[in-house]
Design an enzyme around this catalytic site. Structure first.
Site: not given
Length: 492
Positions: A175, A250, A284, A385
């Protein structure tokens, strides 16, 4: 406008409801393709195809050596088609062609590496404390794997999961992000050209609640591998736990890039700028917190500002462009919101601090490379973030202070340390709570080196030999070679 249908059981087909999602080019701000908007029925069909391929199809009887040969062939085909795949990535996510081409050129190495490891999976013969038995272990694939990937580096992050999963003998349903699905669907076509049997790899595109949720909860899925935001990862972990699925996550980061006064400052400046402004900060492992020793704070920040100010923005297909657009319209709004929050908290923008309005940026979703000083480590800019080209600068006094600040976040994905003191480098590498520590470099990755996070940055590891373990489970086999039957009501 090009349409990208679903890919299920070796065939391309339209979604059940014949609904489509517009995919926008971040540089022009206009649609360039449509991808299928799948639903739970499409998911069910894809998972059942993967389950058949795992239990009944030729993939289940193929030798590990033959699986490895398919993976290596796929690597060759990616290498031959690298330029086209990279350009599709750029149209979909707005990253620089130079970066996307570099990633796609490197991509075959994952399939070569895990193709070579496919027939190196071995069991053991453990010693026993019981006479009359022989015991051995088998390492077997977990089954059907749900792979859920983000929009920032679709093909690279897919390869990190797909190559070891296939090498282990699993089948998969992918996906991809609804914002960047095209390159994944293009890659799957190459998979089957390389000899992958139908049903081994399936792709269902669509929104998270309509495709991602049903995929994670499907009873025939035994493993979920996800890369993306920590909030989504937490929700996926909770969903998967209800049916005791294996999970790899992750997730996000708020990585410190730590510069000591004894560092090679020119190299450190390059590393800091690369860590936050390369890929427009949409990674990331972005070094979004610059921790700089107080004794060099002002002069070092001036150097970073001077270099960042020279960054060329514009068309990501232009080889001279250094900073491209934000990939999605919602992310563009989010980055600007964090800039406003930083100013409200009293931080000072010494560079940028707004949407870019340069002529070369056209109608795209661009944010000026932004640097804030006067940031406290408890500010939201330092704790959350942003996923954009926004750097928070925080001074520190000494090594102890740097470690305290580096670890004082809920994330732990990456960190950079810049110093000429080798002993300090080892001390910092040990003390920092993160899955990766780079010393006098930043953003280096390899198919051979484990990658993953601690704390809220995730579970499990990708890359390296150990990544195969994420897709394998151990079976013990006991054979009676002469042990007496004994009392049937007592464990032997």
């Amino acid at each position: 406008m090009q349409q990208y249908p679903l890919h299920i059981d070796g065939t391309q087909r339209r979604p059940r409801e014949d609904r489509w999602i517009s995919s926008d080019n971040p540089y022009t701000g206009t649609p360039w393709a449509e991808v299928a908007r799948g639903d739970d029925r499409d998911v069910d069909e894809a998972v059942r195809a993967a389950h058949r391929a795992f239990t009944e199809g030729p993939w289940s009887t193929m030798t590990a050596t033959d699986r490895g040969r398919v993976l290596r062939d796929l690597g060759d085909r990616i290498a031959q088609d690298a330029d086209r795949l990279a350009r599709i990535e750029v149209q979909d996510n707005g990253k620089l062609l130079s970066e996307m081409r570099g990633q796609v050129d490197y991509l075959p190495q994952w399939f070569y590496y895990y193709g070579g490891l496919a027939d190196k999976v071995e069991g053991t013969v453990p010693p026993l404390d019981k006479k009359g038995y022989f015991t051995f272990t088998r390492r077997e694939p977990v089954g059907v794997v749900a792979i859920i990937t983000p929009w920032n580096s679709p093909l690279m992050l897919l390869a990190w999961k797909l190559a070891p999963a296939l090498a282990a003998g699993c089948t998969v349903v992918i996906k991809p992000s609804e914002f960047t699905s095209a390159s994944t669907l293009e890659l799957v076509r190459l998979l089957e050209e390389a000899g992958l049997p139908p049903g081994v790899v399936n792709v269902v595109t669509g929104f998270g609640n309509e495709v991602g949720g049903p995929l994670v909860e499907h009873p025939l899925v035994t493993k979920v591998s996800f890369t993306g935001a920590d909030t989504t990862g937490r929700r996926i972990n909770e969903q998967a736990a209800r049916s005791l699925k294996h999970v790899s996550l992750e997730l996000g980061g708020k990585s410190p890039n730590i510069v000591f006064g004894d560092a090679d400052l020119d190299s450190a400046v390059n590393g800091v700028v690369s860590g936050i402004f390369a890929a427009t900060g949409q990674t990331c492992i972005a070094g979004s917190r610059l921790l700089v020793q107080r004794s060099i704070h002002d002069s070092f920040v001036d150097k970073v500002v001077d270099l960042a100010r020279t960054a060329r923005m514009g068309d990501p297909l232009d080889p001279h462009t250094q900073v491209g657009p934000i990939t999605t319209r919602p992310q563009f709004a989010k980055v600007l919101e964090y800039i406003d929050l930083a100013e409200q908290d009293g931080a000072r923008a010494v560079l940028g601090g707004s949407a870019a309005e340069r002529p070369e940026c056209g109608n795209g979703w661009f944010v000026e490379p932004t640097i804030f000083t006067g940031v406290a480590n408890d500010h939201r800019l330092a704790q959350e973030e942003v996923f954009g080209p926004v750097l928070a600068v925080i001074p520190f006094d000494d090594e102890h202070d740097a470690i305290r600040l580096a670890n004082d976040v809920r994330f732990g994905l990456g960190a950079g340390v810049w110093t000429s003191d080798v002993a300090r480098a080892f001390r910092m590498a040990e003390a920092i709570q993160s899955g990766t520590v780079w010393v006098n470099t930043y953003r280096a990755v390899s198919f051979m080196a484990p990658f993953g996070g601690v704390k809220d940055s995730g579970l499990g590891r990708e890359n390296g030999i150990g990544a195969l373990d994420e897709y394998l489970q151990t079976k013990s086999v006991w054979i009676n070679t002469g042990a007496p039957s004994g009392n049937p009501f007592v464990m032997r």
